[in-house]
Design an enzyme around this catalytic site. Structure first.
Site, mmCIF file in Angstrom:
data_model
loop_
_atom_site.group_PDB
_atom_site.id
_atom_site.type_symbol
_atom_site.label_atom_id
_atom_site.label_comp_id
_atom_site.label_asym_id
_atom_site.label_seq_id
_atom_site.Cartn_x
_atom_site.Cartn_y
_atom_site.Cartn_z
ATOM 1 N N SER A 1 52.346 -75.165 16.611
ATOM 2 C CA SER A 1 52.624 -76.181 15.604
ATOM 3 C C SER A 1 51.687 -77.365 15.789
ATOM 4 O O SER A 1 51.610 -77.934 16.882
ATOM 5 C CB SER A 1 54.075 -76.656 15.700
ATOM 6 O OG SER A 1 54.294 -77.757 14.836
ATOM 7 N N ILE B 1 49.873 -80.990 26.503
ATOM 8 C CA ILE B 1 49.654 -81.859 27.655
ATOM 9 C C ILE B 1 48.166 -82.185 27.774
ATOM 10 O O ILE B 1 47.744 -83.308 27.627
ATOM 11 C CB ILE B 1 50.182 -81.197 28.933
ATOM 12 C CG1 ILE B 1 51.708 -80.995 28.817
ATOM 13 C CG2 ILE B 1 49.862 -82.047 30.145
ATOM 14 C CD1 ILE B 1 52.501 -82.254 28.733
ATOM 15 N N ALA C 1 39.444 -81.388 35.102
ATOM 16 C CA ALA C 1 38.649 -80.890 36.227
ATOM 17 C C ALA C 1 39.004 -79.437 36.484
ATOM 18 O O ALA C 1 40.156 -79.033 36.331
ATOM 19 C CB ALA C 1 38.902 -81.727 37.479
ATOM 20 N N LYS D 1 30.733 -80.437 38.363
ATOM 21 C CA LYS D 1 31.621 -80.781 39.474
ATOM 22 C C LYS D 1 31.268 -79.900 40.660
ATOM 23 O O LYS D 1 31.401 -78.680 40.597
ATOM 24 C CB LYS D 1 33.083 -80.567 39.076
ATOM 25 C CG LYS D 1 34.050 -80.793 40.236
ATOM 26 C CD LYS D 1 35.477 -80.436 39.842
ATOM 27 C CE LYS D 1 36.399 -80.513 41.042
ATOM 28 N NZ LYS D 1 37.784 -80.094 40.719
ATOM 29 N N PRO E 1 33.859 -79.421 49.255
ATOM 30 C CA PRO E 1 32.856 -78.857 48.351
ATOM 31 C C PRO E 1 33.192 -77.438 47.926
ATOM 32 O O PRO E 1 34.048 -76.772 48.522
ATOM 33 C CB PRO E 1 31.600 -78.855 49.228
ATOM 34 C CG PRO E 1 32.136 -78.542 50.599
ATOM 35 C CD PRO E 1 33.489 -79.233 50.674
ATOM 36 N N GLN F 1 23.020 -69.156 54.693
ATOM 37 C CA GLN F 1 24.299 -69.767 54.355
ATOM 38 C C GLN F 1 24.146 -71.243 54.006
ATOM 39 O O GLN F 1 24.954 -71.798 53.245
ATOM 40 C CB GLN F 1 25.265 -69.633 55.540
ATOM 41 C CG GLN F 1 25.796 -68.227 55.746
ATOM 42 C CD GLN F 1 26.717 -68.121 56.941
ATOM 43 O OE1 GLN F 1 26.743 -67.127 57.632
ATOM 44 N NE2 GLN F 1 27.481 -69.165 57.218
ATOM 45 N N LEU G 1 51.867 -73.944 32.040
ATOM 46 C CA LEU G 1 53.015 -74.742 32.462
ATOM 47 C C LEU G 1 54.327 -73.999 32.292
ATOM 48 O O LEU G 1 55.301 -74.300 32.984
ATOM 49 C CB LEU G 1 53.052 -76.055 31.663
ATOM 50 C CG LEU G 1 51.816 -76.961 31.796
ATOM 51 C CD1 LEU G 1 51.983 -78.198 30.925
ATOM 52 C CD2 LEU G 1 51.579 -77.350 33.245
ATOM 53 N N THR H 1 43.994 -76.835 40.061
ATOM 54 C CA THR H 1 44.328 -75.413 40.058
ATOM 55 C C THR H 1 45.047 -74.944 38.801
ATOM 56 O O THR H 1 45.226 -73.737 38.617
ATOM 57 C CB THR H 1 45.216 -75.075 41.266
ATOM 58 O OG1 THR H 1 46.375 -75.929 41.263
ATOM 59 C CG2 THR H 1 44.455 -75.252 42.569
ATOM 60 N N ILE I 1 44.311 -74.795 35.514
ATOM 61 C CA ILE I 1 43.544 -73.904 34.646
ATOM 62 C C ILE I 1 43.172 -72.630 35.400
ATOM 63 O O ILE I 1 43.169 -71.537 34.826
ATOM 64 C CB ILE I 1 42.301 -74.625 34.093
ATOM 65 C CG1 ILE I 1 42.735 -75.715 33.105
ATOM 66 C CG2 ILE I 1 41.344 -73.651 33.412
ATOM 67 C CD1 ILE I 1 41.600 -76.549 32.541
#
Length: 512
Positions: free
Chosen positions: A46, A52, A57, A85, A102, A156, A339, A350, A352
């Site tokens: 709707s 929300i 991020a 990011k 990181p 690495q 949600l 976390t 998404i």
């Protein structure tokens, strides 16, 4: 199945209830997954009901998600006002100090021994720099630089990853455009009734405010905290984790951007929680997450506004939530995402990512009309375990903080989940990482938090007893210097964004 015809018993009608980020991500991914099968996907939302959508991020998995749909980094970044990011910078969680978590590794493992043991040995002798100086991802984030990782890193030391800061509403719109182009039908309406089968308890259909009834085989609940299908119609309960995650409220506000955009999210500890600052192309997202048991709404709002760098462009928006998850994410013929399936808090971006993994899990375990209990049970087991692992990682931040005040003391005094205690015990005893199934965060992420808070183990690997301290110090200095040179050789975040904007035909692709 993907031969243009429906297999016997195959799902023919998928109904997604709710739009927003979760709904349109599900529509886009399932639309692509089921293309050519004859399955019809309908999304009901709707336009009168707001979403929300304050999360701006992400973690690097978002790039794999949209890449699987054929989208490039440059395309999504331009469409969603996105910046890069490379991690999260924690300020004042350890009073007077900051550190970066990181998207990447630390140092170079040698002779089968993890790098952090070498660092711990040198640190004990006063011959080591801070841990993050051995991480290219951390130092790029700290210095405000950004780059695309090398496809085949030589060592690495060159390994890092990146994610996006973006406008969540623009991202949902971008997913919607894709989904509708591949055949997903959108209906703009309110749902007034949910009809259940009297014998099986399965959802048969939903009635719209227009009087129309939409029937389906599989329903996906993306209706937000309300949980219209999973909670209200099917009666699935909610596991309240507020005794572990004390924050239950937030205020979010947008502001004018100030200065050059950092290439990391900044989270600053406050009186009874923490404040976020997220740079987008033309504005900044800000918010405060707090515990209503330790701070009033008025005080939290005032603390947020007193610490926003730029001029605010809206009134702060209040949010209230109960951290936790649904008892099961999949009940009968209904799968909950976003949600509707649960919420922890936005500290490690976390929300998404959990939508992404929920969608991927559904694709891997996509049912037929029999809704085999083994399939449903496996989905629920994986979902529950993943949420619990993320929960433990977030609790760790609060538990290790040395800030003073009633809220922070309560975080240290609480009884921790057994699963987190087991990890902490092994780390203290041997500097080793305990890995469970369905972990979103790797040992490098746990090391970033342990190292940032200087929560160090009692013992290191005994194989290092024979390592010459002078040679070790020299080797670590060479690693640190190599990282510093690499940072100086990369563009600033603004320069990187200009490169992205200019990448019309040649995309900035994922490196994984």
């Amino acid at each position: 199945m993907k031969d243009g015809g429906m297999a016997s018993g195959a799902i023919e009608r998928v109904v997604i209830v709710g739009g927003g980020t979760a709904g349109w991500m599900a529509a886009a991914a399932l639309g692509a997954y089921l293309a050519g099968t004859g399955t019809r996907i309908t999304l009901i939302e709707s336009s009168e009901i707001g979403t929300i959508g304050v999360g701006e991020a992400t973690i690097p998995t978002i790039r794999r998600f949209y890449a699987s749909l054929g989208m490039t980094d440059a395309e999504v970044m331009r469409a969603c006002e996105a910046t890069a990011k490379l991690g999260i910078r924690f300020v004042d969680w350890k009073p007077g100090a900051s550190f970066v978590h990181p998207f990447g590794r630390f140092g170079q493992d040698l002779r089968g021994v993890d790098f952090h043991h070498y660092w711990l040995k040198a640190r004990a002798a006063g011959q080591a720099a801070p841990l993050e100086e051995y991480s290219l991802g951390a130092m790029l984030a700290r210095e405000g630089h950004a780059s695309v990782p090398m496809p085949n890193p030589p060592s690495q030391l060159s390994v890092f990853d990146w994610a996006l800061h973006f406008d969540a509403s623009l991202f949902a719109a971008h997913m919607r455009g894709f989904a509708e182009r591949i055949g997903v039908q959108r209906i703009d309406a309110r749902i007034t009734d949910v009809a259940l089968n009297g014998e099986s308890g399965f959802i048969e259909g939903v009635t719209l405010d227009s009087g129309e009834r939409i029937e389906g085989d599989l329903f996906i609940d993306c209706s937000g905290f309300r949980g219209l299908l999973i909670g209200e119609a099917l009666g699935v309960g909610y596991q309240d984790w507020s005794h572990w995650l004390l924050c239950d409220g937030a205020f979010a506000v947008q502001s004018e951007r100030v200065g050059e955009p950092p290439s990391c999210t900044t989270v600053t500890a406050r009186s009874a929680g923490w404040q976020w600052r997220i740079p987008l192309r033309t504005r900044e997202g800000n918010g405060i997450v707090f515990s209503s048991n330790f701070q009033s709404d008025d005080d939290a709002r005032a603390e947020l506004l007193a610490n926003v760098a730029g001029k605010t462009t809206m009134e702060p928006r209040k949010l209230r939530f109960t951290p936790g998850r649904r008892a099961v994410a999949w009940a009968k013929n209904c799968v909950s995402l976003g949600l509707a399936s649960g919420f922890l808090e936005p500290l490690e971006s976390t929300s998404i990512a959990l939508i992404e993994t929920g969608i991927e899990r559904l694709k891997q375990l996509f049912p037929d009309k029999s809704f085999d209990p083994a399939v449903v049970a496996e989905y629920n087991t994986q979902s529950a375990e993943e949420m619990e692992r993320v929960r433990d990682f977030i609790i760790l931040h609060y538990h290790l903080s040395t800030r003073e005040g009633p809220f922070w003391q309560a975080c240290r005094d609480m009884r921790l989940p057994d699963s987190l205690n087991a990890k902490l015990d092994l780390w203290r005893a041997r500097g080793a990482f305990l890995r469970y199934r369905w972990e979103m965060f790797s040992p490098a992420s746990w090391l970033a938090i342990y190292g940032g808070f200087e929560h160090l183990p009692d013992r290191i690997d005994p194989a290092l007893a024979a390592v010459d301290p002078a040679e070790l110090a020299q080797g670590l200095e060479q690693m640190r210097a190599a990282v510093a040179r690499a940072v100086q050789d990369t563009p600033t975040h603004s320069e990187f964004l200009a490169t992205v904007d200019g990448a019309a035909a040649e995309p900035v692709r994922t490196s994984a």
